[in-house]
Design a protein around this motif. Structure first.
Motif, PDB file in Angstrom:
ATOM      1  N   LYS A 238     -10.781   0.415   1.984  1.00  0.00           N
ATOM      2  CA  LYS A 238      -9.711   1.381   1.764  1.00  0.00           C
ATOM      3  C   LYS A 238      -9.462   2.238   3.001  1.00  0.00           C
TER       4      LYS A 238
ATOM      5  N   VAL B 210      -3.483  -1.850  -5.028  1.00  0.00           N
ATOM      6  CA  VAL B 210      -2.749  -2.650  -4.052  1.00  0.00           C
ATOM      7  C   VAL B 210      -2.902  -4.131  -4.395  1.00  0.00           C
TER       8      VAL B 210
ATOM      9  N   THR C 108       0.838  -1.203   0.000  1.00  0.00           N
ATOM     10  CA  THR C 108       0.000   0.000   0.000  1.00  0.00           C
ATOM     11  C   THR C 108       0.872   1.251   0.000  1.00  0.00           C
TER      12      THR C 108
END
Length: 193
Positions: free
Chosen positions: A50, A32, A15
């Motif tokens: 998220k 990601v 990430t």
């Protein structure tokens, strides 16, 4: 189908890379997943979307950012020297990050606008570091303070202007930081020492 074995650390590393590559505005959870060669759903086994993932990344980033501050606590120095070094490090850590890691710093700023719990934890950690040094100073007879926690809050707030991005390019920044820190330390000192 998952191609690699996942864990939270691997996901957080990926990430951060995605945020650095695309920036916090464009990066998303699909990026990601793609970078890890896993399905989008695989990430949801570890994070609830998220927002949850970005909070975890920012929390870890803040922890790493302030690792050197934690090292100051274990130095073999008197409390007044430790407090000066700690407050100076608090002021400079985010400024350095804004220069050296601008995408992650921008991610931090974005999160600060939308979710305060990670930021509040970072503030609480900073206050606790200051309190620990003030308590050390009281034991050493350097500081005179009846309420170390309240004093730590005041010291944190007095120096927090220097962690704001608007202060990073200020004229005489270093001199201003040092002046404020010295003033605070003089205010904490035992008048009999």
């Amino acid at each position: 189908m998952e191609k690699i074995s996942l864990d939270k650390e691997i996901i957080l590393n990926a990430t951060e890379e995605v945020i650095r590559r695309f920036g916090p505005e464009k990066a998303n959870i699909s990026d990601v997943a793609k970078s890890l060669k896993v399905s989008h759903a695989a990430l949801y086994r570890y994070y609830n979307g998220k927002t949850d993932l970005w909070k975890a990344v920012t929390e870890r980033w803040l922890s790493n950012l302030h690792a050197s501050s934690k090292n100051i606590l274990s130095e073999d120095n008197p409390a007044d020297i430790k407090l000066f070094r700690l407050l100076e490090e608090f002021a400079e850590a985010k400024r350095r990050s804004s220069i050296n890691d601008p995408e992650m710093f921008a991610n931090y700023l974005k999160l600060a606008q939308s979710s305060m719990d990670v930021i509040e934890k970072s503030i609480e950690d900073g206050i606790n570091c200051i309190k620990e040094i003030i308590e050390q100073g009281i034991k050493e007879g350097i500081f005179f303070e009846e309420f170390p926690h309240q004093a730590a809050i005041a010291v944190y707030h007095a120096t927090s202007a220097f962690i704001h991005p608007n202060s990073f390019k200020a004229h005489n920044r270093k001199q201003n930081i040092e002046s404020v820190i010295n003033l605070l330390i003089r205010g904490l000192k035992n008048p009999n020492k």
